[in-house]
Motif scaffolding. Structure first.
Motif, mmCIF file in Angstrom:
data_model
loop_
_atom_site.group_PDB
_atom_site.id
_atom_site.type_symbol
_atom_site.label_atom_id
_atom_site.label_comp_id
_atom_site.label_asym_id
_atom_site.label_seq_id
_atom_site.Cartn_x
_atom_site.Cartn_y
_atom_site.Cartn_z
ATOM 1 N N PRO A 178 -12.238 1.055 -13.396
ATOM 2 C CA PRO A 178 -11.642 0.880 -12.068
ATOM 3 C C PRO A 178 -12.434 -0.164 -11.291
ATOM 4 O O PRO A 178 -13.625 0.001 -11.070
ATOM 5 C CB PRO A 178 -11.772 2.263 -11.430
ATOM 6 C CG PRO A 178 -12.802 2.979 -12.238
ATOM 7 C CD PRO A 178 -12.759 2.396 -13.611
ATOM 8 N N PRO A 238 -13.613 -2.464 -8.193
ATOM 9 C CA PRO A 238 -13.597 -2.612 -6.747
ATOM 10 C C PRO A 238 -13.070 -4.007 -6.419
ATOM 11 O O PRO A 238 -12.998 -4.857 -7.290
ATOM 12 C CB PRO A 238 -15.057 -2.473 -6.365
ATOM 13 C CG PRO A 238 -15.804 -2.894 -7.579
ATOM 14 C CD PRO A 238 -14.927 -2.617 -8.767
ATOM 15 N N ARG A 240 -7.442 3.743 -1.987
ATOM 16 C CA ARG A 240 -7.272 3.224 -3.353
ATOM 17 C C ARG A 240 -7.043 1.715 -3.334
ATOM 18 O O ARG A 240 -7.508 0.998 -4.225
ATOM 19 C CB ARG A 240 -6.107 3.924 -4.046
ATOM 20 C CG ARG A 240 -6.418 5.381 -4.353
ATOM 21 C CD ARG A 240 -5.524 5.951 -5.430
ATOM 22 N NE ARG A 240 -5.880 7.330 -5.730
ATOM 23 C CZ ARG A 240 -5.346 8.382 -5.130
ATOM 24 N NH1 ARG A 240 -4.421 8.217 -4.199
ATOM 25 N NH2 ARG A 240 -5.729 9.595 -5.446
ATOM 26 N N GLY A 276 -10.276 0.172 -3.189
ATOM 27 C CA GLY A 276 -11.233 0.623 -4.212
ATOM 28 C C GLY A 276 -12.356 1.456 -3.638
ATOM 29 O O GLY A 276 -13.495 1.372 -4.103
ATOM 30 N N ARG A 312 -14.728 4.336 -3.330
ATOM 31 C CA ARG A 312 -15.186 5.367 -4.268
ATOM 32 C C ARG A 312 -16.045 6.404 -3.579
ATOM 33 O O ARG A 312 -16.087 7.546 -3.994
ATOM 34 C CB ARG A 312 -16.017 4.724 -5.391
ATOM 35 C CG ARG A 312 -15.204 3.806 -6.243
ATOM 36 C CD ARG A 312 -16.017 2.721 -6.947
ATOM 37 N NE ARG A 312 -17.194 3.177 -7.645
ATOM 38 C CZ ARG A 312 -17.452 2.869 -8.923
ATOM 39 N NH1 ARG A 312 -16.603 2.159 -9.607
ATOM 40 N NH2 ARG A 312 -18.563 3.261 -9.481
#
Lengths: 232, 699
Positions: free
Chosen positions: A47, A49, A162, A165, A167
């Protein structure tokens, strides 16, 4: 007798060559396939960023008072996006009052909103998860903590989080007046939950905003955020 | 000492110390215990994507200093897409406090500290706890033995600074490559390897490393962190291997890594040593294959081949060459078949190693029948090609193509249980390396098996040394039947061990039946016999062969799984126990030296090792004197537990013997393939006396 057996034997030799060749092909093909498979790069990307230096993704989100905020609304202004979760120890660390009676984050909000920066505090916690609040509770928390964001965004579906990004909480994104992402990452360089680690730390958000407002390039533009995970 | 209740989470932090009293100038080992509630976890010195490491702040009397904490190897805590490094169990962080020489004897030192911790389940809770410890300063240090042992046990979980290991790393835009070069004696597996980086912005914590065995060590390729900025000068962290013991209480070999970052190209150069390793393995396999010619299981076939060469040489050079070429084709085809099956089994997830085909009793039974048939043929009971008339044929004609090819297949099949000394390393490399490497090594093995014969066939002068053909060849042919009969006896013994006495009797019955059928073929099936009688003889032979196969197959279906425990108890007066990871861990925890013997009944070298070294009087005495626990991992039939344990050492063949030292932190001593009494005694003494280096450092 011998002249009779010779062609027979020759055909046997041919059979063996054919069978051997087939086995060789089979094994060789298998070996090559395995070799390629074991040397191919892994297909699943991690995933990612957002990359700094390119256009920030546009969004429209609603704050605690029902007002919509879009990226386009803030053309011409520096924009700070702050992800937080008021129950996360790392968010708490940066909101806890220091010696001068305001928390680390509140001090940043007061200082930079006064200098014309737009500050959106974002809650991406899903309903029922840690950090989720009603709009009223969110405003009450802002008041109690003495926080001064431009607005608190309720991103209960996690769309905005999301998109950027996000987290961890706390995590920051800073967008320049042209809509380009200029900073993404942690608030500072001390990944700890202790308030007493704040004074000696390098505050990346402060450094980025100071440089930005002075018209200088941002030295540290991307860092790994630390803290709790965002409760999507 | 102190415990904190924090909402739903509970993180108890308690300190213990190994010394009851400490002398000035000495050190006090201290341990901080973190005990998260079930489902919660604490963090390692680098937490990864979520959380943060516990922080200790010491408040010590003047002149006292504390060394940085030692952190036991963490585990991966995964909450996709995020991964952190921490502990989901009780853990002790180990520290050392130095007492200055100026400390006054008779005084009491108060060692105080604040521990800031975070525990997380889904949510995180943070807190501080104050802990304090009073230690009397006295003229001599008094150590609490029980606590000292507990400390040593905990110290075994802390990664070590590896002697002999070197590390290098390289970084490009997408990946971080870490090369670990092992010392030659190191044993490790390439499965279950983790790298715990200890700073942010280096690797993507959630991506599993791609681990590749390379000559001299391991190469790990990891995804680069999306937060990476520039190239770090060094990459540090912990490289953790799955330890030979598997199961719930697995111990792991873990190494502190400090790798200078070099150019990717430079690392690639180092990687070219991979070719050197492949070459080395290939050469070893060639040498091993050559030696296989002399092994007792292959020698009969070799003798027959030499005979064949002699026959062919009597003819002409071309026939001799073709004969050898067909033999070579037989050997290579079988080798490649083995590779293919090996890879297919590995792809299917089965755990296999060299000689795997002999782990199946049905294969052993069929092999015994084939060799029995070959032996009867040599003895002259029947002829494979009745058309020519065998007596004259032996003298005037080269043996048939089928026989030459099958001879190669037979030689390979028989060679597999004979793990020659050079073979172990090369085959282990082939089995763990990629498919291409396996192919190269097994081909080299086959060529090693072939070349002595090929040389004889190709060089006229060598052929000239072979005696002239004549009537003596018939005698030799018949004499050579007896090594083959002996081989049948050996295979029967293996089958009996694997599948029990009924299977062995079934094999004997099948052999008798086969012999009668083949005798009929020899007696009535020759050219001179009338057509009808010959047909009948052929049908009889075929029927007897089929029936023999059916008998062998039907009785070898059921594996005797209990054979291991029962059969093993009788070997010598030594009390061998069947291997299990749990038993090994238990024996090591009780502080005993453990000798672990990987063996199989079909492995001749294993039997030699046992007879020559392990059962000798001297070794038996040493085993009693050092109170050595004896564990036997029996690989006679396929056993995933044993295969996995072998793989833990990077091996895939037997014999393989290791000695675990008394000290729990010490690495196991790997014994050479061929055991000698001296080597075993030396290893046992070293294992019994080896002090734990960590124990010395902390107490």
């Amino acid at each position: 007798m011998i002249s009779m057996t010779t062609p027979k034997r020759r055909s046997k030799v041919r059979t063996f060559i054919i069978v051997g060749g087939l086995v060789l092909l089979l094994v060789g093909g298998f070996a090559i396939r395995n070799f390629i498979a074991s040397h191919a790069p892994s297909s699943e990307p991690p995933p990612e960023p957002l990359a700094v230096g390119i256009a920030a993704p546009s969004f429209t989100a609603t704050d605690t008072r029902g007002t919509a905020h879009s990226l386009g609304d803030y053309r011409g202004k520096w924009l700070v996006l702050e992800w937080f979760n008021h129950e996360c120890p790392y968010t708490k660390k940066h909101y806890k009052p220091l010696d001068n009676d305001t928390g680390n984050t509140q001090a940043l909000q007061h200082e930079y909103t006064k200098r014309g920066v737009v500050w959106l505090s974002i809650v991406s916690s899903a309903p029922g998860k840690q950090g989720y609040t009603s709009a009223e509770e969110a405003d009450e928390l802002t008041r109690k903590k003495g926080a001064a964001p431009t607005a608190v965004i309720r991103d209960t579906a996690g769309v905005l989080g999301r998109l950027y990004g996000a987290r961890n909480t706390p995590q920051y994104a800073i967008v320049d007046p042209d809509g380009v992402l200029r900073y993404s990452g942690a608030i500072d360089n001390r990944a700890s939950s202790r308030v007493k680690d704040i004074p000696g730390a390098t505050n990346f958000v402060r450094a980025a905003l100071d440089a930005a407002l002075a018209g200088e390039p941002i030295a540290v533009a991307q860092t790994q955020p630390y803290g709790c995970d965002v409760k999507y | 000492m102190g415990a904190v209740d924090a909402g739903s989470a509970f993180a108890g932090a308690r300190r213990a110390r190994a010394s009851r009293r400490v002398a000035p100038g000495d050190t006090i080992p201290v341990a901080i215990r973190l005990l998260p509630n079930r489902g919660w976890h604490t963090y390692w010195r680098h937490a990864g994507d979520v959380g943060s490491a516990p922080v200790i702040t010491w408040r010590l009397p003047d002149g006292f200093t504390a060394a940085p904490l030692h952190w036991p190897t963490p585990e991966r805590i995964e909450a996709p897409p995020l991964t952190s490094y921490g502990y989901q169990r009780e853990v002790h962080l180990l520290g050392t406090v130095y007492v200055p020489p100026s400390a006054r004897v008779g005084s009491t030192a108060e060692l105080a500290a604040t521990l800031s911790w975070v525990v997380c389940e889904v949510e995180c809770v943070a807190g501080d706890v104050d802990v304090a410890l009073d230690v009397p300063v006295s003229a001599t240090t008094v150590v609490d033995d029980a606590v000292a042992r507990a400390f040593a046990a905990e110290a075994a979980r802390v990664p070590v600074r590896p002697a002999g290991w070197t590390f290098r790393a390289a970084v490009d835009s997408n990946s971080v490559v870490l090369h670990a070069y092992a010392p030659p004696e190191a044993v490790f597996a390439s499965q279950g390897v983790h790298f715990f980086v200890d700073s942010a912005g280096v690797i993507d914590h959630s991506a599993q490393p791609q681990v590749r065995r390379m000559p001299g060590g391991l190469a790990l390729q990891m995804n680069r962190s999306a937060y990476a900025l520039g190239t770090p000068p060094r990459i540090t962290g912990v490289l953790a291997f799955a330890y030979p013991t598997s199961g719930s209480n697995a111990r792991r070999l873990a190494l502190e890594v400090d790798a200078p970052v070099v150019d990717m190209a430079q690392l690639a150069t180092a990687d070219s040593t991979a070719w050197v390793a492949l070459l080395t393995a290939g050469l070893l396999a060639l040498l091993g294959g050559t030696l296989l010619n002399l092994m007792p299981c292959v020698l009969p076939v070799l003798s027959i081949k030499m005979l064949g060469i002699a026959q062919a040489a009597a003819h002409d050079r071309r026939t001799a060459r073709r004969h050898v070429a067909l033999f070579a084709a037989g050997v290579l085809t079988s080798m490649w078949t083995i590779v293919g099956v090996l890879l297919a089994l590995r792809a299917a997830g089965a755990e296999v190693g060299w000689g795997y085909q002999l782990q199946n009793p049905a294969v052993v039974g069929v092999l015994a029948l084939i060799i029995f048939t070959a032996a009867l043929n040599l003895a002259g009971v029947f002829e494979l090609l009745p058309a020519g008339g065998r007596l004259s044929g032996a003298a005037h004609r080269a043996p048939g193509s089928v026989q030459a090819f099958l001879g190669g297949v037979l030689a390979t099949a028989l060679a597999t249980p004979c793990s020659a000394p050079f073979l172990a390393a090369a085959v282990a490399y082939a089995v763990t390396a990629g498919a291409a490497e396996s192919l190269v090594v097994f081909t080299a093995l086959g060529l090693g098996l072939i070349w002595p014969l090929a040389l004889v066939a190709a060089v006229p002068r060598l052929r000239a040394w072979l005696p002239r053909p004549g009537a003596w060849m018939l005698t030799l042919r018949q004499v050579l039947a007896f090594p083959l009969f002996a081989t049948v006896v050996w295979l029967g013994w293996v089958l009996g061990k694997q599948a029990g006495v009924n299977a062995l009797v079934a094999l004997l019955a099948a052999c008798t039946l086969l012999a009668s059928g083949l005798w009929a073929l020899g007696r009535f099936g020759n050219v001179t016999a009338p057509n009808g009688r010959r047909r009948l003889a052929q049908v009889l032979a075929l029927a007897s062969a089929s029936l023999a196969l059916v008998i062998v197959f039907s009785t070898t279906r059921t594996l005797r799984t209990t054979a291991q425990a029962v059969v093993r108890a009788e070997s010598g007066e030594l009390a061998w126990q069947p291997y299990s990871a749990e038993l090994l861990a238990a024996q090591r925890d009780s502080g005993r030296v453990v000798l672990l013997d990987f063996t199989a009944d079909w492995c001749l070298t294993c039997q030699v090792n046992e007879r020559v070294a392990l059962r000798s009087e001297t070794v038996r005495t040493a085993i009693r004197n050092h109170d050595v626990a004896l564990l036997r991992a029996d690989w006679t039939t396929r056993d995933p537990v044993v295969t996995r344990a072998l793989a833990g050492f990077g091996r895939s063949s037997v014999p393989f013997v290791v000695v675990y030292p008394r000290a729990p932190a010490a690495a196991p001593i790997v014994m050479p393939t061929l055991l000698t009494i001296g080597a075993v005694i030396e290893a046992l003494e070293r294992a019994a006396n080896a002090p734990s280096p960590l124990l010395e450092a902390t107490l």
